[in-house]
Every structure is written in C-alpha cells, then in structure tokens.
Design a protein around this motif. Structure first.
Motif, PDB file in Angstrom:
ATOM      1  N   CYS A 108       0.863  -1.173   0.000  1.00 20.92           N
ATOM      2  CA  CYS A 108       0.000   0.000   0.000  1.00 20.92           C
ATOM      3  C   CYS A 108       0.906   1.231   0.000  1.00 20.92           C
ATOM      4  O   CYS A 108       1.722   1.409   0.927  1.00 20.92           O
ATOM      5  CB  CYS A 108      -0.923  -0.001   1.217  1.00 20.92           C
ATOM      6  N   LEU A 109       0.786   2.062  -1.048  1.00 19.78           N
ATOM      7  CA  LEU A 109       1.655   3.218  -1.206  1.00 19.78           C
ATOM      8  C   LEU A 109       0.830   4.504  -1.236  1.00 19.78           C
ATOM      9  O   LEU A 109      -0.347   4.496  -1.642  1.00 19.78           O
ATOM     10  CB  LEU A 109       2.455   3.105  -2.506  1.00 19.78           C
ATOM     11  N   ASP A 110       1.475   5.591  -0.824  1.00 18.36           N
ATOM     12  CA  ASP A 110       0.811   6.888  -0.913  1.00 18.36           C
ATOM     13  C   ASP A 110       0.685   7.293  -2.391  1.00 18.36           C
ATOM     14  O   ASP A 110       1.657   7.241  -3.134  1.00 18.36           O
ATOM     15  CB  ASP A 110       1.626   7.942  -0.145  1.00 18.36           C
ATOM     16  N   GLU A 111      -0.508   7.655  -2.806  1.00 17.00           N
ATOM     17  CA  GLU A 111      -0.776   7.965  -4.204  1.00 17.00           C
ATOM     18  C   GLU A 111       0.073   9.131  -4.714  1.00 17.00           C
ATOM     19  O   GLU A 111       0.522   9.141  -5.858  1.00 17.00           O
ATOM     20  CB  GLU A 111      -2.256   8.299  -4.379  1.00 17.00           C
ATOM     21  N   ASP A 112       0.343  10.127  -3.868  1.00 12.39           N
ATOM     22  CA  ASP A 112       1.051  11.326  -4.310  1.00 12.39           C
ATOM     23  C   ASP A 112       2.564  11.173  -4.231  1.00 12.39           C
ATOM     24  O   ASP A 112       3.290  11.682  -5.093  1.00 12.39           O
ATOM     25  CB  ASP A 112       0.616  12.528  -3.463  1.00 12.39           C
ATOM     26  N   THR A 113       3.070  10.511  -3.192  1.00 18.04           N
ATOM     27  CA  THR A 113       4.522  10.454  -2.971  1.00 18.04           C
ATOM     28  C   THR A 113       5.141   9.106  -3.293  1.00 18.04           C
ATOM     29  O   THR A 113       6.351   9.009  -3.502  1.00 18.04           O
ATOM     30  CB  THR A 113       4.842  10.806  -1.507  1.00 18.04           C
ATOM     31  N   GLY A 114       4.333   8.028  -3.306  1.00 23.74           N
ATOM     32  CA  GLY A 114       4.868   6.683  -3.497  1.00 23.74           C
ATOM     33  C   GLY A 114       5.490   6.116  -2.254  1.00 23.74           C
ATOM     34  O   GLY A 114       6.088   5.029  -2.271  1.00 23.74           O
ATOM     35  N   ASN A 115       5.382   6.823  -1.124  1.00 18.78           N
ATOM     36  CA  ASN A 115       5.928   6.315   0.138  1.00 18.78           C
ATOM     37  C   ASN A 115       5.134   5.097   0.599  1.00 18.78           C
ATOM     38  O   ASN A 115       3.913   5.016   0.417  1.00 18.78           O
ATOM     39  CB  ASN A 115       5.890   7.395   1.221  1.00 18.78           C
ATOM     40  N   LEU A 116       5.843   4.156   1.194  1.00 16.54           N
ATOM     41  CA  LEU A 116       5.193   2.942   1.696  1.00 16.54           C
ATOM     42  C   LEU A 116       4.345   3.268   2.922  1.00 16.54           C
ATOM     43  O   LEU A 116       4.819   3.874   3.885  1.00 16.54           O
ATOM     44  CB  LEU A 116       6.245   1.889   2.054  1.00 16.54           C
ATOM     45  N   ILE A 117       3.076   2.878   2.854  1.00 16.34           N
ATOM     46  CA  ILE A 117       2.195   3.027   4.024  1.00 16.34           C
ATOM     47  C   ILE A 117       2.202   1.731   4.818  1.00 16.34           C
ATOM     48  O   ILE A 117       2.406   1.736   6.033  1.00 16.34           O
ATOM     49  CB  ILE A 117       0.771   3.397   3.573  1.00 16.34           C
ATOM     50  N   TRP A 118       2.009   0.616   4.130  1.00 11.55           N
ATOM     51  CA  TRP A 118       2.139  -0.696   4.789  1.00 11.55           C
ATOM     52  C   TRP A 118       2.369  -1.773   3.720  1.00 11.55           C
ATOM     53  O   TRP A 118       2.149  -1.553   2.537  1.00 11.55           O
ATOM     54  CB  TRP A 118       0.925  -1.035   5.655  1.00 11.55           C
ATOM     55  N   SER A 119       2.829  -2.936   4.159  1.00 15.99           N
ATOM     56  CA  SER A 119       2.930  -4.108   3.288  1.00 15.99           C
ATOM     57  C   SER A 119       2.537  -5.329   4.106  1.00 15.99           C
ATOM     58  O   SER A 119       2.697  -5.340   5.336  1.00 15.99           O
ATOM     59  CB  SER A 119       4.351  -4.275   2.727  1.00 15.99           C
ATOM     60  N   TYR A 120       2.015  -6.312   3.421  1.00 17.79           N
ATOM     61  CA  TYR A 120       1.582  -7.537   4.109  1.00 17.79           C
ATOM     62  C   TYR A 120       2.174  -8.730   3.360  1.00 17.79           C
ATOM     63  O   TYR A 120       2.021  -8.852   2.139  1.00 17.79           O
ATOM     64  CB  TYR A 120       0.058  -7.639   4.138  1.00 17.79           C
ATOM     65  N   GLU A 121       2.887  -9.594   4.096  1.00 21.51           N
ATOM     66  CA  GLU A 121       3.542 -10.745   3.467  1.00 21.51           C
ATOM     67  C   GLU A 121       2.608 -11.941   3.435  1.00 21.51           C
ATOM     68  O   GLU A 121       1.989 -12.294   4.424  1.00 21.51           O
ATOM     69  CB  GLU A 121       4.822 -11.112   4.220  1.00 21.51           C
ATOM     70  N   ILE A 122       2.523 -12.551   2.232  1.00 23.42           N
ATOM     71  CA  ILE A 122       1.656 -13.701   1.990  1.00 23.42           C
ATOM     72  C   ILE A 122       2.546 -14.905   1.686  1.00 23.42           C
ATOM     73  O   ILE A 122       3.746 -14.777   1.472  1.00 23.42           O
ATOM     74  CB  ILE A 122       0.696 -13.375   0.823  1.00 23.42           C
ATOM     75  N   GLY A 123       1.960 -16.081   1.626  1.00 24.28           N
ATOM     76  CA  GLY A 123       2.760 -17.299   1.503  1.00 24.28           C
ATOM     77  C   GLY A 123       3.287 -17.601   0.129  1.00 24.28           C
ATOM     78  O   GLY A 123       4.047 -18.557  -0.031  1.00 24.28           O
ATOM     79  N   ASN A 124       2.917 -16.830  -0.905  1.00 25.73           N
ATOM     80  CA  ASN A 124       3.408 -17.117  -2.256  1.00 25.73           C
ATOM     81  C   ASN A 124       3.200 -15.878  -3.129  1.00 25.73           C
ATOM     82  O   ASN A 124       2.793 -14.829  -2.638  1.00 25.73           O
ATOM     83  CB  ASN A 124       2.664 -18.326  -2.850  1.00 25.73           C
TER      84      ASN A 124
END
Length: 818
Positions: free
Chosen positions: A23-39
């Motif tokens: 999930c990134l900020d639409e204007d800056t591209g900064n990372l808001i969060w990420s979620y790791e999945i199994g594949n």
C-alpha cells in the motif's frame, strides 16, 4: 509484477512476486504498509468498504484492512488464485485454479456458494443485474445467479477464456483464446442442450471436438446449440466419429456400434511392438545396403521391424549405382514399401596401362594385380581419388629412394626381374588359425612399401585397425563416412570420420581448417580429439549417442525448440569469440546427447569442401544457405551473421517441420533465398507466434538487418523464453505438479544466470526449494549458500562458469526425474 494496481482513497494497492501486497501513498509513493503472503501475488486487488481483497498462489484469498494492512480474514480455495476478486452487494466473487468460482461473505469470509466449471478459472468475475459472469479454461463463459450460484446459462467459445467479461447495456463482452471477441445478451437465456452418447461395447472414451468428456454411456449436459464432432475410442476397436448438430432445448443421441480392429495375418504383415511399425525395402538390383536414418540395417530385400512411429529417411546404396533416398511415414500396424530402382553411375574406361613402372616390376604385373585385388572400376568413386593420391605419393617416394641408392653407389644398379608365379601353381594348404585378437600397432611403413587397401563405403578402413576396434558404420555426409568405434588406448567410444575425397586443393586446407576446430572447447561443440592424414586421412571426434537434429521428428513445441536454439547459440557465441565461424549450420551438423544437449559438429569442413577442385558440392547446404552465400556480389561476404541466418533456418524448421524456402531444384531454392520473404512461422504453426519476430530477424536478407552478434540473439530469445517459462511455471504450480515446477524453476534460473541477473537467480532458487525432491533440495541450498558467500563480488564473478555448470547439473538431474 503481474498484479494490476488498484487506486482508492489516495492510496495505491498492488501485489508482487516477492509474496507481498503493498500500500503506497498515491502522491509520494511512500510505503504506508505491506503484508507478506505465503506465495506470489498475481491477482489484482479489489478495494471496497475499507477493505482490500486479493488472491495468492498459496491457494488463498485475503481480506485486509485498507488503512493498516492488518488481516481481517482469509479463505482457502482448492488451487492458486490468479483471478482478481469482484465485490458487490456484501459478497466477494473470485475464481480459482481448482476450476471453481467462489462466493464469500464480504465481512466474515464464510462460503456462500461455489460452482464447479470444467477447468481452471483465471478470469475475474463481473457482477451485474443479479448475475455473475466469468470465463473458464474449458472454453466456456458462464452466467450464474448471484445469490444461489445456480447456472443461468453457459456458452462455448473457440478457445480458453482467460479474459474478464465486461457488462454494459444488457450485453456481455469477452475475449477467447480462439482469437475472437464474443458478445452475448446478458439478459437472454440461451437454452441448455444435451448429447446422450452410447456405444456397444460400453466404456469407450468420448471426445467432444477433441476434448475428453468421459466414457460411454454418458449424457453430456450444458452443451450450447451448434455443430460438434463426437469421437469414440476403445482399445481393440476402430475409432467411431460422427458429426452432430445440437438444437436448442433438445437432447441429441449418438449410438455407436464399434467394430473390432483387424488383426494382421503374420505372413502378410510382420508383428510389431506397440508404438512401432515396419518398413519393407527392395531394390533393383538386389543386395544394396539399407540405411534407416543413417543407420545401417542390412541389404535388400528386407523388412525392418520395430521402427518408431513417424517420418524416417531410407537410403539405399550399391557400389556402381547412384544412391536412392526416400522419406516414409510409419504408422502402427501397417508396413509401407520402398522399391528402389537404382541407376548405374558412369564408370571410366578400364585400361591396362600401369600407374607407374620401375625396373624392379614390369608393366605386365599391373594385369596380374587386377586378378588379386578389386579393379578400380569396382571401387566407389568416392574412394578412388584417395587411392590414386596415395599411389602417386608412393611412386614419387620409390623414385627418390632408387635415385638415392644410385648416387650413393656411384653407378646405376642393375635389377633382376621377378618371375611371375606359375599360372598352374596350386593354392597353399589352409592351416588352423588361433582365435582372433586385437592387432598390435604396426611398425612404421616406409613409403616405398605402402599400398593403401581399398574398402567398400560401409567397411572400416583396415589401415586404422590398430587404433580402433568394434567399428560400426553410421552413415555419410557431404564430406565423410562416419563410424562409431572404440579407441584401443582407453576403450572410449568415439566417432571416426573418413573423408570421401581429398585432392590437391582440399589436401592443403585439411589440417589448416581442422586446427581451428581442435582448439574449440565448449559443451555445445563436438570435441575434435585427433586428426591425421596418415596412414589415411581421418578425424576422431566426440560421439553423440542420440543422433542429430535432422533425425528429430518435427515440428516440436516452442519451449523445447527455444531451449535447443539457445544452447546452440551458446556454442556459436563461444566460437565467434575465438574468431571461428561455421558457414554450414544445418540439422545434420547439430548432434544430440542423451539429455538432448545440442553439439555443433563439422567445423571448417565447409571451407575444405568449397576449396576442392573436383567436388561439385557447395561449401554450404543450399536449403540452409544465406543470401550472401547465394549472391556475394549483392549481399557481401559471409561472416558471423551468416551463422545467425542459418541458426534462424534451423529454428524455423524445428517449429514448422520445413525450411523457409523450398523448391524443385537448386535454382528455384537459391532464387527464393535471394529474392523472396519467408512466411512467418506462425502461418504454419500458430504456437510459434511468440517467436515470429526473432526468427524473421535472423532471416533478414541484409546482414545489417539481422542480429549483429549471437549475444543479441541470445538476450532477445532468453527474455522471450523466460516469459514463457514463467507462464508454464504458474500453470504447473496451480496444478500442484511439483516435479514440473522444479523443472521450470531450474530453467528460469539458468536463463537468469546467462543474463547475469543475480537477484532473480536467488529468488527462483529459493522457490525451487519448495518444489524439488529431498535429494535436490540439498544441492539447491548449497547453490544459494554459494551465492550468499559471493555477495559483494561483481556479477560476472558471482555467476561464474563453474556456478552455471553446477546449475546445469541440477537442471539435468531434475530433467532426468531427480
């Protein structure tokens, strides 16, 4: 990255092959969060009501909080989820590679309903007017009731439906693998039809338009109105085929009485092993040598049994006659016939004039010699020049020796003529002989005593008997006869090439050109072990045990053909770096090992043939010749790009089963090569479309329009092949085929390694640990650890030749079933 981003509420959501959702900020591209999945995450996220919904190759669909990325719920399907979810009316709809469409509660993830289609569902559902529209790999588009999952209607298309339907103005639009876009009425309900299939006896396999549907008796439901072909197959019975037209709302019946296959009478048709056939060969005159795909099979007339199904080349040879060649197709249970009427070749008028005469042997002995050894007119034309050449050398040596003796003694030495043996002399009595043993290496023979012993084309020259044992004739090409033999010094199996003809022009270039081959050392190049002109000219080369590309049944699939070409290109790139070009690449000159490793042979031989004063053969094979070889004045001199053109011709033939330019004679073929444009390979084999541009660039008329070096071709082909392998990998993962998944991972790793892409190599090695067998996991882990230890080095040092070799070893073990 295969996931398409979704944008909502000032944020961008996207999945990645690093097994994360970002999930990134639409204007800056900064990372808001990420979620790791199994594949891997190939599914495109859907955002609705403060939640993010996305599928994964770990067989799950996930629901995450839009603002925090925290997991709200996940649901396990029966296969990888490439489909992108659709959210409507409090429900989530998504397809899975287990062939099902799932409807889940948006808030809890509980299953509301599921519907089973005929194959994998890659298509993303569309929801409108209380209905769910989705495509399937079974070539159908489905319309389901949104609340119950009941089938409203389905419609057959001309190919798999991977695209996502679009619904507008009461119409449904969707693309198909059959290269068509379909438009259906969303509100209309196409009537469902049925086909009842019966057979006597029952238990026959049913194929509806070549798609397996089960066994008889069976009613095929949910069939759309239209024309179909029903085929029934049962072992021991002839196939039954019937074209049927299915009318709306009607059940159509197909009732077949299968007839037993005819058992061939053993006297008429030889019994064949399942999956093989026979060929009967006769000739006029009889007694001619038979070669099946360049392998000696005996003499005519003869029936060859146990021949693999498919196309084979029969060659019939007889001394004093022109060769007869024909391609036949072998099918199980029947025996094609080949009847060869051989044409006599012109022979020189025999003469009793001796080649040379000395005072020690009168001219009359030339006649007596003819009664002991075969006359020159009975020798194959291809061997006579070598014998004449050697006799001439011997004559010159004798004259030199005699002159030397005369000078040493200071006067001419009278000679005494040997009396000819009495004509009535009885033959010597035969004496018992001991068991044959390998002949010891002979003492050097002075030129004055050397007389070459002529042989038939399929007989191994006795002059080499002290070097090799157990020779077997393997065939002949434009330059040489080939034998498989064991080297006496170490019992190693090698191939021995005996030049068909050498003259003054070729003699000068023979060793010079062979020297270039001898310094080439690469796994995709046949190794030249030894070459000499005494006691007779010969080459000793590496033996490839699986024939040549010329013997391979064609066409073959795109992946296999691309891999073969990529590996041949490896050998060419190496040779060009050494300043050596081939000039005569063709399937016959690309030999194969048991694991299908291609190896280029016959380096420099094209130039030797071209320099021959007596040969009428070009220094290249016309069907594989480049424009600059056909017309140097117009297109320039051959160079390394000539090899690229010829490699393109081989690629074309592997995929289509034919060369780009064909004709009834040399003039027609040469004119086409120089003036016509080749048809795209996909016009013959639609599966080759992805490779069209690469092959056509290789076949450009002007050298400047082709790939300028082999590395350019390799990079382009590797990138295309990599994309294809990744698609194959996704399919094998979705089918839970671990062995195939490990194979594709290894192939992708090798290509990334060739391109120097370190991070990708490590990523796919990591993935391979999930698919490889227990034994292979250890090797894969060691490769990963090796790369970790090399961190900080340059890319070239990380991906060393030694590392690539180990990677190829892993690939070979996986390919062989490890």
């Amino acid at each position: 990255m295969y996931s398409s981003p979704a944008v909502a509420n000032g944020k961008v959501f996207v999945g990645s092959e690093d097994c994360k959702i970002y999930c990134l900020d639409e204007d800056t591209g900064n990372l808001i969060w990420s979620y790791e999945i199994g594949n891997w995450v190939h599914s495109s996220p859907a955002v609705a009501n403060g939640k993010v919904f996305v599928g994964s190759c770990d067989d799950k669909i996930y629901c995450l909080d839009e603002d925090t990325g925290n997991l709200i719920w996940s649901y396990v399907t029966g296969g990888s989820v490439f489909s992108s979810p659709a959210v409507a009316n409090g429900k989530v709809f998504v397809g899975s590679n287990d062939g099902k469409i799932y409807c889940l509660d948006e808030d809890t993830g509980n299953l509301v309903w599921s519907y089973k289609t005929g194959r994998d569902v890659y298509s993303s559902p569309a929801v409108a007017n209380g209905k769910v529209f989705v495509g399937s790999w079974d070539n159908k588009i489905y319309c389901l009731d949104e609340d119950t999952g009941n089938l409203v209607w389905s419609h057959e298309t001309g190919g798999w439906v991977r695209s996502s339907p679009a619904v507008a103005d009461g119409m449904v639009f969707v693309g198909s693998g059959g290269r068509k876009i379909y438009c259906f009425g969303a509100k209309s309900t196409p009537p469902i039809c049925h086909i009842q299939v019966l057979s006597t006896p029952s238990g026959a396999n049913i194929y509806l338009d070549d798609r397996y549907e089960g066994t008889t008796p069976k009613t095929l439901a949910d069939v759309s109105a239209g024309s179909y072909t029903i085929r029934l197959e049962k072992s021991g019975y002839n196939d039954y085929t019937e074209a049927v037209y299915v009318s709306a709302g009607v059940t159509t019946s197909v009732s077949a009485t299968l007839s037993a296959t005819h058992t061939p009478t053993p006297i008429v048709t030889p019994t064949v092993t399942q999956g093989t056939g026979s060929i009967y060969i006769c000739s006029t005159p009889s007694g001619a040598s038979i070669y099946l795909d360049n392998v000696y099979e005996g003499t005519t007339p003869k029936t060859i049994s146990g021949v693999s199904l498919g196309h084979h080349t029969i060659r019939v040879e007889e001394s004093g006659y022109g060769d007869y060649t024909k391609t036949v197709r072998v099918s199980a249970g029947w025996t094609p016939s080949v009847s060869a009427s051989l044409s006599a070749t012109p022979t020189p008028t025999p003469t009793a004039t001796p080649i040379f005469t000395t005072s020690e042997e009168p001219a009359a002995t030339a006649t007596s010699r003819e009664t002991v050894t075969p006359s020159s007119k009975n020798l194959p034309i291809s061997i006579t020049p070598i014998i004449l050449f050697c006799l001439a050398v011997a004559a010159i040596a004798i004259i030199i020796v005699l002159v030397g003796r005369s000078r040493k003694r200071g006067t001419s030495t009278p000679t005494t003529k040997r009396a000819p043996p009495p004509e009535s002399a009885p033959p010597p009595e035969s004496t018992p002989q001991s068991a044959p043993t390998s002949p010891p290496e002979p003492e050097p023979i002075p030129p004055s005593d050397f007389t070459p012993r002529p042989t038939t084309p399929s007989t191994f020259p006795p002059e080499l008997a002290h070097l090799y044992s157990d020779p077997v004739y393997a065939g002949k090409g434009g330059f040489a006869r080939v034998f498989r033999a064991k080297r006496n010094t170490d019992n190693k199996t090698v191939a021995v090439k005996i030049p068909i003809s050498l003259d003054e022009g070729t003699g000068r270039s023979f060793l010079r050109e062979i020297t270039s081959w001898q310094r080439l050392n690469h796994e995709n190049i046949i190794t030249l072990y030894d070459a000499n002109i005494l006691p007779i000219p010969y080459l000793e080369i590496e033996y490839a045990d699986a024939g040549s590309l010329d013997q391979m049944n064609k066409p073959i699939d795109v992946d296999t053909a691309s891999e073969i070409i990529l590996r041949i290109a490896d050998g060419l790139a190496y040779s060009h770096a050494q300043g050596v070009i081939h000039r005569d690449l063709k399937p016959m000159n690309v030999l194969l090992t048991e694991d299908l490793t291609p190896k280029i042979s016959d380096w420099g031989l094209s130039k030797i043939i071209a320099e021959s004063k007596t040969s009428s053969i070009y220094g290249f094979s016309p069907l594989y010749g480049s424009p600059e070889q056909i017309s140097p004045k117009k297109f320039g001199k051959p160079d390394g790009r000539t090899d690229i053109y010829q490699l393109g011709v081989i690629f074309y033939e592997l995929l289509t089963g034919r060369t780009p330019f064909e004709g009834d004679d040399l003039v027609e073929v040469s004119t086409a090569i120089a003036t016509e444009e080749p048809a795209p390979p996909s016009s013959i084999n639609p599966e080759a479309e992805v490779i069209d541009s690469i092959i056509l660039k290789c076949l450009a008329k002007r050298k400047e329009d082709r790939y300028q070096n082999v590395r350019e071709l390799q990079n382009d082909l590797a990138s295309t092949l990599k994309a294809q392998l990744k698609e194959s990998l996704r399919m094998s993962v979705s089918e839970h085929n671990m062995k195939r998944s490990a194979f594709y991972c290894a192939e992708i790793c090798l290509i990334h390694a060739r391109l120097g892409e370190i991070d990708d190599v490590m990523m796919y090695l990591t993935d391979m640990q999930n698919y490889a067998s227990v034994e292979m996991k250890t090797e894969v882990t060691e490769l990963l650890e090796e790369l970790e230890r090399r961190k900080g080095m340059s890319s070239k040092e990380k991906i060393s030749e030694e590392f690539v070799g180990r990677l190829k070893g892993v690939l070979h073990q996986v390919r062989m079933g490890g």
